[in-house]
Design a protein around this motif. Structure first.
Motif, mmCIF file in Angstrom:
data_model
loop_
_atom_site.group_PDB
_atom_site.id
_atom_site.type_symbol
_atom_site.label_atom_id
_atom_site.label_comp_id
_atom_site.label_asym_id
_atom_site.label_seq_id
_atom_site.Cartn_x
_atom_site.Cartn_y
_atom_site.Cartn_z
ATOM 1 N N ALA A 7 20.684 -27.285 25.096
ATOM 2 C CA ALA A 7 22.069 -26.994 24.507
ATOM 3 C C ALA A 7 21.666 -27.221 22.945
ATOM 4 C CB ALA A 7 22.797 -28.238 25.121
ATOM 5 N N THR A 8 22.206 -26.172 22.450
ATOM 6 C CA THR A 8 21.916 -26.502 20.819
ATOM 7 C C THR A 8 22.816 -27.141 19.942
ATOM 8 O OG1 THR A 8 22.921 -24.381 20.293
ATOM 9 C CG2 THR A 8 20.843 -24.166 21.202
ATOM 10 N N GLU A 17 31.255 -34.474 23.054
ATOM 11 C CA GLU A 17 31.365 -35.289 24.110
ATOM 12 C C GLU A 17 31.411 -34.649 25.598
ATOM 13 O OE1 GLU A 17 34.702 -38.719 22.924
ATOM 14 O OE2 GLU A 17 35.399 -36.722 23.249
ATOM 15 N N ALA A 18 30.905 -33.415 25.449
ATOM 16 C CA ALA A 18 30.621 -32.706 26.814
ATOM 17 C C ALA A 18 29.155 -33.184 27.415
ATOM 18 C CB ALA A 18 30.327 -30.999 26.472
ATOM 19 N N ILE A 193 34.098 -31.568 30.241
ATOM 20 C CA ILE A 193 34.576 -31.858 28.893
ATOM 21 C C ILE A 193 35.553 -32.689 28.626
ATOM 22 C CG2 ILE A 193 33.989 -28.957 28.111
ATOM 23 C CD1 ILE A 193 37.019 -28.551 28.527
ATOM 24 N N ASN A 194 35.814 -33.516 29.835
ATOM 25 C CA ASN A 194 36.605 -34.601 29.415
ATOM 26 C C ASN A 194 36.041 -36.139 29.794
ATOM 27 O OD1 ASN A 194 38.710 -36.532 29.382
ATOM 28 N ND2 ASN A 194 40.148 -35.159 30.901
ATOM 29 N N ALA A 222 18.684 -33.618 40.048
ATOM 30 C CA ALA A 222 19.802 -33.675 38.661
ATOM 31 C C ALA A 222 19.372 -34.147 37.582
ATOM 32 C CB ALA A 222 21.117 -34.155 39.317
ATOM 33 N N VAL A 223 19.676 -33.716 36.363
ATOM 34 C CA VAL A 223 19.599 -34.379 35.038
ATOM 35 C C VAL A 223 20.772 -34.148 34.348
ATOM 36 C CG1 VAL A 223 18.301 -34.300 32.944
ATOM 37 C CG2 VAL A 223 17.221 -33.800 35.186
ATOM 38 N N LEU A 224 21.397 -35.087 33.656
ATOM 39 C CA LEU A 224 22.475 -34.985 32.880
ATOM 40 C C LEU A 224 22.301 -34.826 31.246
ATOM 41 C CD1 LEU A 224 25.701 -35.227 33.092
ATOM 42 C CD2 LEU A 224 25.481 -37.565 32.320
ATOM 43 N N ILE A 225 22.583 -33.503 30.730
ATOM 44 C CA ILE A 225 22.516 -33.045 29.383
ATOM 45 C C ILE A 225 23.526 -33.598 28.772
ATOM 46 C CG2 ILE A 225 22.500 -31.119 28.022
ATOM 47 C CD1 ILE A 225 19.600 -31.595 29.575
ATOM 48 N N THR A 226 23.358 -34.274 27.512
ATOM 49 C CA THR A 226 24.519 -34.809 26.657
ATOM 50 C C THR A 226 24.052 -34.464 25.301
ATOM 51 O OG1 THR A 226 23.371 -37.027 26.659
ATOM 52 C CG2 THR A 226 25.076 -36.398 28.184
#
Length: 234
Positions: A7-8, A17-18, A193-194, A222-226
């Motif tokens: 995610a660039t 905050e997504a 997105i919330n 699963a991996v969380l991208i932030t």
């Protein structure tokens, strides 16, 4: 050859905050409904109506979130987040129907938790998978259509080295990497997105993992991208 989900920075500038849950599954079979309940989608469609009880549909918080997000970037006229399309069909009692086992499972989770979920055939990915802003002119062929479209400059897209995989962020997916009965290796992504829905998002991810395992014997990591963790290798 190592590939990455990225995610660039251009994406994070718009949506700091997504969070995007990315899931992987290998060597799957998508040719049998296994232990999937026959009424899975019916129950999911019935459950989904709770998210869109207000009229018009844009008055409902989960729809409002995505409508506001789509005002921050260039979109094709009339484009809406995929989850809005699913919830709208449920509200109109034109519920989402069966496609194939894996797609039905992730659609059921999307309906029940009101998050967009996409599944892609990883074997057709070329190079890295990026969530970014289009430069404009990138090619895209939607599922169930033969026509080629071009992304708009500034449009949020998923893309690989060959073409756009999903236009208008979570609107429509590409025919090139859609999940079919022949799919063996998968990547899923589910966006939130919330910030107030972090717990919901986590539960939805866990439900997707549980249903894939319980119904089809598929183990999905699963991996969380932030913003703090914007890429992973796979």
């Amino acid at each position: 050859m190592e590939q990455k989900f990225i995610a660039t920075s251009a994406f994070w500038e718009l949506f700091p905050e997504a969070e995007i849950a990315v899931l992987f599954a290998d060597n799957v079979s998508n040719q049998s409904y296994g232990k999937i309940p026959k009424d899975l989608l019916k129950q999911a469609n019935d459950h989904a109506v709770k998210w869109v009880e207000e009229d018009p549909i844009s008055a409902n918080p989960v729809i409002k979130d995505w409508r506001q997000a789509y005002q921050k970037f260039k979109t094709k006229k009339g484009a809406r987040c995929a989850v809005e399309n699913l919830l709208k069909r449920a509200k109109q009692q034109k519920g989402v129907g069966a496609i194939n086992p894996i797609v039905d499972i992730y659609n059921s989770v999307s309906l029940e938790w009101a998050f967009p979920v996409a599944g892609e055939d990883r074997d057709f990915l070329q190079g890295n998978l990026e969530l970014t802003l289009a430069k404009g002119g990138e090619k895209f062929v939607p599922i169930s259509e033969d026509s080629t479209e071009e992304a708009l400059a500034g449009e949020v897209v998923y893309k690989d080295a060959k073409s756009v995989i999903s236009r208008c962020w979570a609107w429509r997916d590409s025919a090139r990497i859609q999940v079919t009965e022949e799919t063996k290796n998968l990547i899923f992504y589910m966006e939130n997105i919330n910030p107030k829905r972090k717990a919901d998002h986590n539960q939805a991810v866990q439900l997707l993992q549980k249903r894939l395992k319980d119904y089809l014997g598929i183990e999905a990591s699963a991996v969380l991208i932030t913003k703090e963790r914007p890429e992973i290798s796979f």
